[in-house]
Write a protein that holds these residues in place. Structure first.
Motif, PDB file in Angstrom:
ATOM      1  N   HIS A 374      14.796  64.435  55.968  1.00 24.96           N
ATOM      2  CA  HIS A 374      15.871  64.647  56.918  1.00 24.96           C
ATOM      3  C   HIS A 374      16.252  63.706  58.141  1.00 24.96           C
ATOM      4  O   HIS A 374      15.991  64.056  59.201  1.00 24.96           O
ATOM      5  N   SER A 375      16.786  62.320  57.752  1.00 23.79           N
ATOM      6  CA  SER A 375      16.964  61.569  58.658  1.00 23.79           C
ATOM      7  C   SER A 375      17.885  60.444  58.181  1.00 23.79           C
ATOM      8  O   SER A 375      17.659  59.887  56.996  1.00 23.79           O
ATOM      9  N   TRP A 376      18.935  60.179  58.831  1.00 22.08           N
ATOM     10  CA  TRP A 376      19.844  59.139  58.495  1.00 22.08           C
ATOM     11  C   TRP A 376      19.429  57.836  58.662  1.00 22.08           C
ATOM     12  O   TRP A 376      19.668  56.899  57.826  1.00 22.08           O
ATOM     13  N   ASP A 377      18.441  57.725  59.553  1.00 21.62           N
ATOM     14  CA  ASP A 377      17.952  56.190  59.509  1.00 21.62           C
ATOM     15  C   ASP A 377      16.988  56.031  58.541  1.00 21.62           C
ATOM     16  O   ASP A 377      16.804  54.744  57.735  1.00 21.62           O
ATOM     17  N   TYR A 378      16.263  56.821  57.679  1.00 20.03           N
ATOM     18  CA  TYR A 378      15.734  56.972  56.631  1.00 20.03           C
ATOM     19  C   TYR A 378      16.702  56.698  55.449  1.00 20.03           C
ATOM     20  O   TYR A 378      16.208  55.908  54.655  1.00 20.03           O
TER      21      TYR A 378
END
Length: 394
Positions: A374-378
């Motif tokens: 749950h990370s948009w950077d990921y």
């Protein structure tokens, strides 16, 4: 709604009642206790000794036909049989049709009640007129377990759907004048789970309001199994049929579609991670192997750091055990789904991504990767690495 009680009148009414709210079940009931006194007096807990209550003597019990005005909990509780389909017939449902409805495939229980519409200050409300004792099991468990709801119906009062209360600004405990009819007190509000129904009254009140007799049909069975077509055929032209578990059916169809998309591919034991990612991606049509490879790189550097992680994730694709329980697969056909084995973990990751729409590409793919972590950077990092793999192995 015009013609509803003023704020001052409502405040005066509220001072004379005690509001009992069952928050978890969405049930609100008004009873006639003294609010001011009960709020001021301290709670007293006298020490009492439990004394078994003697069974009543049968020669002292007088049989009576007086109507029940107060409902108790009633034994171990009510076993609810929630309606899956609600239908309004154009005319009274005959006994023969009722039996036919009960005999439909997947129907386990059928009921027919009276129904009608009333206007309060020009606003139309759709109501069912029911026998409180018989209808109790057709409501959600928290509602069925609240005796005051059914006592209110037995007293000739209105139990309103909670959404209707909010929509029209109705006030609990207030009296409402039915256009051309009696005054009804809103004694309780509850989430009834009956689409299009604004509330319940007793069968006796329904008769006084001139409701249509035996036109509302409720059918119970396993979720998502009762067919709408058979109900329409029996009730005839003009019948209104509402599938109450439509949301559940939609989810079931979605799961079936996902299962059809996720082809069971046995990847065997390829000699390289490149071949493993390419074979595993075939489980999900539309998913590029480069996305799996990018996730494998970020999560464990292709099996060189299998964890456990600080969060408890395990294996080369860093699955949480609870997630693996639902999406893990036996990718190499050895008879077990091993979270630590790359031959199972990589196809398991493809399975999980596909279940979240990765095969559709675009934003669906990005969202599926977000579900993985749950990370948009990921997500951006995985997509960037995937593009690099695509260029390298073009």
């Amino acid at each position: 709604m015009s013609g509803l009680p003023s704020l001052r009148a409502v405040l005066l009414t509220v001072l004379g009642v005690l509001v009992v709210t069952a928050v978890a079940g969405g049930v609100v009931v008004l009873t006639g206790d003294d609010l001011v006194r009960s709020a001021q007096e301290p709670v007293r807990r006298p020490i009492t000794r439990a004394v078994p209550e003697a069974a009543p003597r049968l020669d002292q019990l007088v049989p009576t036909t007086a109507p029940v005005k107060d409902f108790g909990q009633g034994g171990p509780g009510v076993t609810v049989t929630p309606p899956r389909v609600l239908a309004i017939a154009p005319a009274t449902v005959s006994s023969r049709t009722r039996l036919a409805l009960g005999a439909l495939k997947h129907v386990q229980k059928a009921a027919v009640v009276d129904a009608g519409a009333v206007k309060v200050s020009g606003t139309s409300l759709n109501l069912l007129a029911v026998d409180p004792a018989d209808f109790r099991s057709w409501t959600p468990q928290p509602v069925a377990d609240q005796p005051a709801v059914w006592s209110a119906l037995a007293r000739g009062e209105l139990v309103a759907e909670a959404a209707t209360m909010r929509k029209y600004g109705m006030i609990l405990g207030a009296m409402y004048q039915v256009d051309g009819g009696p005054r009804l007190r809103v004694a309780a509000s509850a989430m009834l789970g009956l689409s299009g129904v604004d509330g319940l009254v007793s069968a006796e009140v329904g008769r006084s309001l001139g409701f249509a007799k035996g036109v509302a049909v409720l059918l119970h069975g396993k979720p998502g199994t009762i067919g709408e077509a058979g109900v329409r055929k029996l009730l005839g032209k003009g019948a209104q049929v509402v599938v109450l578990d439509a949301a559940g059916r939609a989810k079931q169809r979605q799961r079936q579609q996902q299962q059809q998309q996720q082809q069971p591919v046995n990847v065997g034991r390829p000699g390289s991670y490149l071949e493993l990612y390419q074979a595993a991606a075939t489980r999900c049509p539309g998913l590029s192997w480069t996305v799996l490879a990018a996730i494998g790189q970020v999560e464990s550097s292709h099996g060189r750091n299998n964890g456990p992680s600080s969060a408890g994730a395990l294996g080369p694709m860093q699955f949480m055990p609870a997630t693996w329980k639902h999406y893990g697969v036996d990718g190499d056909g050895d008879g077990k789904a091993d979270i630590w084995s790359p031959y199972d973990a990589v196809p398991g990751a493809a399975n999980y991504l596909c279940a979240n729409g990765a095969g559709k590409g675009g934003e669906k793919l990005r969202k599926a990767i977000w579900f993985y972590n749950h990370s948009w950077d990921y997500v951006n990092k995985v997509m960037g690495i995937a593009e690099a793999y695509a260029r390298t192995y073009a």
